[in-house]
Scaffold this motif. Structure first.
Motif, PDB file in Angstrom:
ATOM      1  N   ASN A   8      76.481  14.877 -71.486  1.00  0.00           N
ATOM      2  CA  ASN A   8      76.668  15.766 -70.348  1.00  0.00           C
ATOM      3  C   ASN A   8      75.558  16.816 -70.299  1.00  0.00           C
ATOM      4  OD1 ASN A   8      77.894  16.719 -68.096  1.00  0.00           O
ATOM      5  ND2 ASN A   8      79.824  17.283 -69.084  1.00  0.00           N
ATOM      6  N   PRO A   9      74.360  16.375 -69.976  1.00  0.00           N
ATOM      7  CA  PRO A   9      73.215  17.284 -70.034  1.00  0.00           C
ATOM      8  C   PRO A   9      73.241  18.325 -68.921  1.00  0.00           C
ATOM      9  CG  PRO A   9      72.543  15.175 -69.154  1.00  0.00           C
ATOM     10  CD  PRO A   9      73.978  15.034 -69.553  1.00  0.00           C
ATOM     11  N   ILE A  10      72.851  19.533 -69.241  1.00  0.00           N
ATOM     12  CA  ILE A  10      72.801  20.609 -68.259  1.00  0.00           C
ATOM     13  C   ILE A  10      71.374  20.927 -67.852  1.00  0.00           C
ATOM     14  CG2 ILE A  10      73.261  23.060 -67.868  1.00  0.00           C
ATOM     15  CD1 ILE A  10      75.616  22.819 -69.786  1.00  0.00           C
ATOM     16  N   TRP A  11      70.498  20.890 -68.854  1.00  0.00           N
ATOM     17  CA  TRP A  11      69.138  21.403 -68.615  1.00  0.00           C
ATOM     18  C   TRP A  11      68.119  20.286 -68.501  1.00  0.00           C
ATOM     19  CZ3 TRP A  11      69.908  26.025 -67.094  1.00  0.00           C
ATOM     20  CH2 TRP A  11      70.937  26.797 -67.647  1.00  0.00           C
ATOM     21  N   VAL A  12      67.159  20.519 -67.626  1.00  0.00           N
ATOM     22  CA  VAL A  12      66.092  19.540 -67.421  1.00  0.00           C
ATOM     23  C   VAL A  12      64.742  20.255 -67.517  1.00  0.00           C
ATOM     24  CG1 VAL A  12      67.513  18.127 -65.888  1.00  0.00           C
ATOM     25  CG2 VAL A  12      66.015  19.878 -64.910  1.00  0.00           C
ATOM     26  N   ASN A  13      63.689  19.446 -67.618  1.00  0.00           N
ATOM     27  CA  ASN A  13      62.350  20.029 -67.548  1.00  0.00           C
ATOM     28  C   ASN A  13      61.393  19.077 -66.857  1.00  0.00           C
ATOM     29  OD1 ASN A  13      62.503  18.659 -70.456  1.00  0.00           O
ATOM     30  ND2 ASN A  13      60.373  18.631 -69.787  1.00  0.00           N
TER      31      ASN A  13
END
Length: 154
Positions: A94-99
């Motif tokens: 359940n990823p929240i952060w991206v780049n």
DNA sequence: GCCAACGTTGGC
DNA sequence: GCCAACGTTGGC
């Protein structure tokens, strides 16, 4: 859709334009602000141009130019316990952060300091010049982008 | 190092 | 859902 223009802040003691020049490109990990994340996730595309801004430095200002070379993907540093930007709320499931990733384009022949930009009527309204502007990724208009490059000797 | 501005957290 | 407390950012 034509390319967009951005300003991205980094503390040079942490990661400077010279570091980016050496590395050629880098993954812009560690952003833990939803507004900045949303710009990366929703709006930043390969080929977009970036003003590389040195914050918390003396003086602060635009040091160089970069461009987006990969669209947003999961920021794996978020679930690395040993990373400074570890966030227990984000998991591989359940990823929240991206780049995004950015590539070095050039270092400005002349550093463009914050006071210089504030003194430019053409740049009035630029987000980074507003009081209390803490957002680490900001949209910039094409005329603002070009004007800063001109000030920087390009 | 100071402090104003901002975002987030958590009690209610 | 309000808002006080807290932590962070970043210019100076």
């Amino acid at each position: 859709m034509s390319i967009r223009y951005w300003l991205m802040k980094s503390e040079p003691g942490c990661y400077s334009i010279d570091d980016l020049k050496r590395d050629k490109k880098t993954a812009w990990t560690g952003v833990r602000n939803y507004q900045a994340r949303n710009f990366m996730r929703d709006d930043m595309k390969v080929g977009d141009m970036v003003l590389f801004y040195h914050s918390n430095s003396d003086p602060a200002g635009v040091a160089g130019v970069a461009k987006v070379c990969a669209t947003a993907h999961e920021d794996e540093t978020a679930w690395d316990h040993n990373d400074d930007h570890y966030d227990p709320k984000s998991t591989p499931a359940n990823p929240i952060w991206v780049n995004v990733d950015i590539a070095f384009v050039e270092k400005l022949p002349q550093f463009v300091s914050l006071p210089e930009m504030k003194a430019e009527p053409e740049l009035r309204g630029m987000m980074v010049l507003q009081k209390g502007s803490r957002l680490s990724i900001q949209p910039v208009t094409a005329p603002q982008f070009k004007w800063v490059l001109r000030m920087g000797g390009i």
